[in-house]
Design an enzyme around this catalytic site. Structure first.
Site, PDB file in Angstrom:
ATOM      1  N   ASN A   6     -10.626  14.150  -3.582  1.00  0.00           N
ATOM      2  CA  ASN A   6     -10.972  12.948  -2.826  1.00  0.00           C
ATOM      3  C   ASN A   6     -10.983  13.214  -1.306  1.00  0.00           C
ATOM      4  O   ASN A   6      -9.942  13.552  -0.736  1.00  0.00           O
ATOM      5  CB  ASN A   6      -9.967  11.852  -3.168  1.00  0.00           C
ATOM      6  CG  ASN A   6     -10.226  10.563  -2.441  1.00  0.00           C
ATOM      7  OD1 ASN A   6     -11.312  10.337  -1.931  1.00  0.00           O
ATOM      8  ND2 ASN A   6      -9.214   9.722  -2.371  1.00  0.00           N
ATOM      9  N   PRO A   7     -12.140  13.026  -0.632  1.00  0.00           N
ATOM     10  CA  PRO A   7     -12.188  13.236   0.825  1.00  0.00           C
ATOM     11  C   PRO A   7     -11.871  11.983   1.623  1.00  0.00           C
ATOM     12  O   PRO A   7     -11.847  12.023   2.859  1.00  0.00           O
ATOM     13  CB  PRO A   7     -13.656  13.628   1.050  1.00  0.00           C
ATOM     14  CG  PRO A   7     -14.397  12.805   0.041  1.00  0.00           C
ATOM     15  CD  PRO A   7     -13.489  12.735  -1.179  1.00  0.00           C
ATOM     16  N   LEU A   8     -11.640  10.861   0.933  1.00  0.00           N
ATOM     17  CA  LEU A   8     -11.500   9.595   1.646  1.00  0.00           C
ATOM     18  C   LEU A   8     -10.177   9.488   2.406  1.00  0.00           C
ATOM     19  O   LEU A   8     -10.127   8.901   3.483  1.00  0.00           O
ATOM     20  CB  LEU A   8     -11.645   8.432   0.665  1.00  0.00           C
ATOM     21  CG  LEU A   8     -13.010   8.342  -0.026  1.00  0.00           C
ATOM     22  CD1 LEU A   8     -13.013   7.222  -1.056  1.00  0.00           C
ATOM     23  CD2 LEU A   8     -14.128   8.138   0.992  1.00  0.00           C
TER      24      LEU A   8
ATOM     25  N   GLU B 211      -5.579   7.986  -9.467  1.00  0.00           N
ATOM     26  CA  GLU B 211      -5.966   6.750 -10.140  1.00  0.00           C
ATOM     27  C   GLU B 211      -4.921   5.653  -9.926  1.00  0.00           C
ATOM     28  O   GLU B 211      -5.258   4.479  -9.761  1.00  0.00           O
ATOM     29  CB  GLU B 211      -6.160   6.995 -11.634  1.00  0.00           C
ATOM     30  CG  GLU B 211      -7.356   7.865 -11.988  1.00  0.00           C
ATOM     31  CD  GLU B 211      -7.030   9.351 -11.912  1.00  0.00           C
ATOM     32  OE1 GLU B 211      -5.893   9.695 -11.544  1.00  0.00           O
ATOM     33  OE2 GLU B 211      -7.922  10.162 -12.217  1.00  0.00           O
TER      34      GLU B 211
ATOM     35  N   GLU C 160       3.565  13.442   0.194  1.00  0.00           N
ATOM     36  CA  GLU C 160       3.614  13.539   1.649  1.00  0.00           C
ATOM     37  C   GLU C 160       2.263  13.915   2.258  1.00  0.00           C
ATOM     38  O   GLU C 160       2.201  14.410   3.376  1.00  0.00           O
ATOM     39  CB  GLU C 160       4.674  14.549   2.088  1.00  0.00           C
ATOM     40  CG  GLU C 160       6.101  14.092   1.841  1.00  0.00           C
ATOM     41  CD  GLU C 160       7.117  14.913   2.604  1.00  0.00           C
ATOM     42  OE1 GLU C 160       7.941  14.320   3.323  1.00  0.00           O
ATOM     43  OE2 GLU C 160       7.083  16.163   2.489  1.00  0.00           O
TER      44      GLU C 160
END
Length: 438
Positions: A338-340, A68, A314
């Site tokens: 999150n796959p973005l 977030e 990292e």
């Protein structure tokens, strides 16, 4: 539950919180001992601070954890350009580090106060925010009620309601309505999220898309990246990132299955919770797999089977070492991650099917060919094997993921437009104060 009972329940919540306040010290102390709280700043959780409130308009932005926080960084930078002060609260030590790295002294960082009336009231009494912006799915009843009682506008940005959260709120729809009526605006990630907020009583609701798409790719230290690439050389690689308990074992088993077909295979495993690293090293060693532990600076040698990414901040480094990434909390756990970020970094994305928390992002990636869901460990092994073997298919998947992310951009602009009625009066106030010299 009727409206009257809902308000009674919230009043009881308020009273229970006030009664529990003297007892929470042991809870905070336990979190400090576990490294989940900053020992030197634990009093911020009670609303105390050593920082002075700056003069002029002030916006309170809250982002729970690392994801977030990274999502709202571009939004915060845009607001800072208007000349409005920001106090940013987060709930974890790692998110505080991200705030320091990305925003430095341009904002005031505080740990979010506990959702208990004495702590929230003390925080608000000191900071007197003119606007509260809350990221994603942080629904804290006492905080919302206290902001509402003080008539401080509060806007939920990048709003998301998981299947589980929506079902839970639906069972308490009157309480949801009594809380959400305090929100001046909900800016949702997707049409599904927007409709869910409307059904629970939020008004008005708009849809922006996912702010995480408009963030830059996670960075990597050039020196460390060069060293690791030199150590890895031409070896085939794949990664399992943001993994949860059980998924690291699956990744290790996939490695053992595929190493005979792909000699020299290196598997990069990045657990969501690095504190589990000791147990994982013992487990992998027991499976006969040699491990290079990143936090210990251990080199990747020719016979290293697993590079264990047990460091924080990292992810950009690890994803730049491969073209295939399995995203965890999706095979052995639920919700997904999150796959973005992998897609942004030109990586073919694999995942289990339990991706409810990121349904919209995965659906877009799958529709365009940038991601593939697997139902079990055997199917994961097959998918990794296929992508390692078929360069053309792998590169097509990588390109599709990157193109999908590019198509999804624009959430930041839409969010800023929705926030204009709340921010512009503060901008004018700040300019007038500057012109008057006081």
């Amino acid at each position: 539950m009727s409206e009257r009972w809902a308000r009674t329940a919230l009043m009881l919540y308020r009273c229970a919180g006030a009664a529990a306040y003297p007892l929470v010290g042991s809870y905070v102390a336990w979190r400090v001992a576990k490294g989940k709280e900053d020992r030197n700043r634990s009093r911020e959780r009670y609303g105390f601070t050593r920082r002075e409130r700056p003069a002029g308009p002030l916006i309170w932005v809250h982002a729970a954890s690392v994801g977030e926080t990274m999502a709202v960084v571009p939004l915060i930078e845009s607001i800072l350009d208007y000349g409005v002060n920001i106090v940013l609260t987060t709930g974890t030590v790692t998110s505080a580090k991200v705030a320091e790295e990305r925003l430095g002294r341009r904002i005031i960082h505080q740990y979010v106060p506990l959702d208990l009336k004495p702590a929230v009231s003390r925080f608000l009494d000191h900071w007197h925010p003119d606007l509260a912006i809350i990221a994603e799915s942080e629904i804290w009843p006492m905080t919302i009620l206290e902001l509402g009682a003080r008539r401080i506008p509060q806007v939920l940005v990048n709003g998301r309601l998981s299947d589980r959260s929506f079902r839970s709120w639906k069972k308490r729809s009157s309480i949801a309505a009594a809380l959400f009526e305090n929100l001046a605006h909900v800016i949702a990630q997707s049409e599904v999220d927007g409709e869910r907020f409307r059904e629970l009583g939020a008004r008005p609701v708009s849809v922006s898309g996912n702010l995480k798409v408009d963030t830059p790719p996670p960075p990597a230290n050039d020196g460390a990246l060069h060293v690791l690439k030199q150590e890895i050389g031409a070896r085939p690689t794949w990664a399992a990132v943001s993994t949860h308990d059980g998924e690291e074992t699956v990744a290790a088993e996939v490695h053992r299955t595929l190493v005979s077909r792909h000699p020299g295979l290196l598997t990069i495993i990045v657990p969501r919770h690095p504190e589990r690293a000791d147990a994982l090293v013992e487990q992998f060693s027991g499976m006969g797999l040699k491990v290079a532990r990143r936090s210990a600076g251990e080199p990747v040698e020719p016979d290293t089977a697993i590079l264990l990414g047990d460091t924080i901040g990292e992810m950009g480094l690890y994803l730049r070492l491969t073209e295939i990434a399995f995203v965890g909390r999706s095979l052995m756990s639920e919700g997904g991650q999150n796959p973005l970020e992998p897609a942004m970094l030109d990586t073919a994305v694999l995942s289990g099917r339990n991706v409810q928390n990121f349904r919209d992002s995965y659906q877009r990636l799958i529709d365009k060919g940038g991601a593939k869901l697997v139902r079990d460990p055997a199917m994961l092994a097959g998918a990794v094997n296929f992508l390692l073997t078929n360069e053309r298919a792998r590169h097509a998947m990588m390109a599709a993921g990157l193109a999908t992310v590019d198509e999804m951009r624009g959430a930041l602009g839409r969010t800023l437009k929705a926030l204009e009625p709340f921010i512009q009066p503060l901008v004018l106030k700040a300019r007038l104060k500057g012109a008057n010299g006081r």
